[in-house]
Design a protein around this motif. Structure first.
Motif, PDB file in Angstrom:
ATOM      1  N   GLU A 139      -1.465  -2.456  -4.469  1.00 40.06           N
ATOM      2  CA  GLU A 139      -0.937  -3.217  -5.601  1.00 40.06           C
ATOM      3  C   GLU A 139      -1.120  -4.718  -5.360  1.00 40.06           C
ATOM      4  O   GLU A 139      -0.571  -5.273  -4.409  1.00 40.06           O
ATOM      5  N   TRP A 147      -7.876  -1.272 -13.207  1.00 42.14           N
ATOM      6  CA  TRP A 147      -7.900  -0.672 -11.878  1.00 42.14           C
ATOM      7  C   TRP A 147      -9.339  -0.768 -11.367  1.00 42.14           C
ATOM      8  O   TRP A 147     -10.281  -0.995 -12.131  1.00 42.14           O
ATOM      9  N   VAL A 203      -4.674  -1.729  -8.064  1.00 47.20           N
ATOM     10  CA  VAL A 203      -3.987  -1.743  -9.356  1.00 47.20           C
ATOM     11  C   VAL A 203      -3.066  -2.963  -9.389  1.00 47.20           C
ATOM     12  O   VAL A 203      -2.738  -3.524  -8.345  1.00 47.20           O
ATOM     13  N   GLU A 216      -9.778   4.122  -1.910  1.00 44.59           N
ATOM     14  CA  GLU A 216      -8.769   3.092  -2.135  1.00 44.59           C
ATOM     15  C   GLU A 216      -8.923   2.553  -3.549  1.00 44.59           C
ATOM     16  O   GLU A 216     -10.044   2.316  -4.010  1.00 44.59           O
ATOM     17  N   ARG A 257       0.835  -1.201   0.000  1.00 42.69           N
ATOM     18  CA  ARG A 257       0.000   0.000   0.000  1.00 42.69           C
ATOM     19  C   ARG A 257       0.870   1.252   0.000  1.00 42.69           C
ATOM     20  O   ARG A 257       1.869   1.315   0.700  1.00 42.69           O
ATOM     21  N   ALA A 289      -0.400   7.074  -9.749  1.00 46.95           N
ATOM     22  CA  ALA A 289      -0.225   8.283  -8.949  1.00 46.95           C
ATOM     23  C   ALA A 289       0.224   9.461  -9.816  1.00 46.95           C
ATOM     24  O   ALA A 289      -0.266  10.590  -9.669  1.00 46.95           O
ATOM     25  N   LEU A 322      -3.326   3.507  -2.685  1.00 51.67           N
ATOM     26  CA  LEU A 322      -3.174   2.626  -3.836  1.00 51.67           C
ATOM     27  C   LEU A 322      -2.703   1.267  -3.341  1.00 51.67           C
ATOM     28  O   LEU A 322      -1.722   1.168  -2.593  1.00 51.67           O
ATOM     29  N   GLY A 377       1.366   1.202  -9.193  1.00 51.58           N
ATOM     30  CA  GLY A 377       0.914   2.265  -8.305  1.00 51.58           C
ATOM     31  C   GLY A 377       1.489   3.627  -8.655  1.00 51.58           C
ATOM     32  O   GLY A 377       0.764   4.622  -8.727  1.00 51.58           O
TER      33      GLY A 377
END
Length: 352
Positions: free
Chosen positions: A302, A250, A275, A272, A220, A284, A300, A280
């Protein structure tokens, strides 16, 4: 295992095992694994024991049948206490034995015995070593099959159809289906090429998945996104993602997504997004997010595998993808804020 069983019986009843015999033939083709004589004070009782390894309901059926046959083979044996001893028993197997009036013992020390004025009910945590030989349902590919079965829980499916839906191999589907059959969480119809299966206990499967899901560690990262109207955050993020034209999938999850799927809160101020692994930073950058360990409003996550499987669009957010309700429920089990209440709300909507 017989030594551990004898010690457990003696300790639980303040008695002693005065005799122990193995492989007792009581019919031309039938044998009892173990026969014990338990003495408590002036009272003695025979304990007829069948042994199994790691057992589900279908595995203990044969043991139950042999114990019943032993009891009815003569009038004297009718008073013998039936008991199944195992490396480990599934909850369904333990429940079946209790309902049939049969005691059980597990190597970790669990002991159940209900006979006359005796009631012994010792339960201990199940150690990991006792789970050897039990097929895990939650490796990456098998999770995809589990997810597909939950999403299609009302449908009868062939192995080929399930493989196509879950994007896995027929072998992986076969492993999962065999394990579900052992646990008696699925039902079947037909045979051969016409064999179809359907999930019969989706809640049990979801609960088991939840226990494994809570143990995983996710990658995260926390970010800050300026929005003048927090209630429009999802729409704004979606617009920015559309403009960026990203090539990877996503989906929204967590509190804000749950409150759209199963409304409960008056408002949410965090988002939240799931992806694929190593995507990530790309997301972003596309969204113009700023790193923010404190005061973050975008997280985010992953993950590869099943997390983005069966993602869907919401009619009120036509361009926004959301994780499936099952992944959403699992993600809400992190105990943060009011996620527990939201998880229950999502579970109610799923109607399992």
């Amino acid at each position: 295992m017989s030594d551990e069983l004898c010690a457990a019986l003696a300790s639980a009843t303040n008695g002693q095992i005065v005799s122990r015999r193995a492989e007792i033939a009581f019919d031309r083709n039938l044998r009892l694994n173990l026969l014990l004589t338990l003495r408590v004070g002036e009272y003695s009782a025979e304990v007829a024991v069948e042994t199994v390894r790691n057992a589900y309901p279908r595995d203990v059926q044969a043991a139950i049948w042999r114990l019943n046959e032993y009891q009815i083979s003569s009038r004297e044996r009718m008073t013998a206490i039936p008991l199944v001893a195992a490396e480990s028993l599934s909850p369904g197997a333990r429940d079946m034995l209790r309902k049939r009036g049969i005691g059980y013992f597990e190597r970790n020390g669990n002991l159940y015995l209900n006979h006359g004025s005796w009631l012994v009910n010792i339960e201990k945590p199940q150690p990991e070593v006792a789970k050897r030989g039990v097929t895990s349902l939650f490796s990456e590919a098998r999770e995809m099959v589990v997810h597909a079965l939950l999403v299609n829980r009302h449908k009868w499916l062939t192995g080929g159809e399930l493989a196509e839906i879950s994007h896995t191999s027929q072998y992986t589907c076969s492993v999962v289906l065999q394990e579900l059959e052992r646990r008696e969480w699925s039902e079947s119809s037909g045979s051969g090429r016409t064999l179809r299966r359907r999930l019969s206990k989706p809640r049990a499967l979801l609960d088991d998945w939840a226990e494994h899901w809570k143990k995983r560690r996710n990658e995260r990262t926390r970010w800050y996104c300026f929005v003048d109207q927090p209630k429009r955050m999802l729409s704004r993020l979606t617009d920015e993602i559309d403009k960026a034209g990203l090539s990877f999938p996503w989906a929204f999850t967590g509190t804000s997504a749950a409150n759209i799927y199963a409304p409960l809160l008056t408002s949410t101020d965090t988002t939240e997004i799931v992806v694929p692994h190593r995507s990530g930073k790309d997301l972003a950058m596309a969204l113009g997010l700023k790193p923010a360990e404190k005061g973050a409003n975008v997280t985010l996550i992953e993950r590869d595998g099943t997390s983005l499987q069966f993602r869907d669009l919401h009619p009120n957010y036509p361009s926004s993808y959301f994780v499936s309700p099952f992944i959403l429920y699992l993600d809400l089990l992190d105990g943060r804020g009011r996620n527990k209440e939201l998880a229950e709300s999502v579970l109610t909507r799923l109607d399992l």
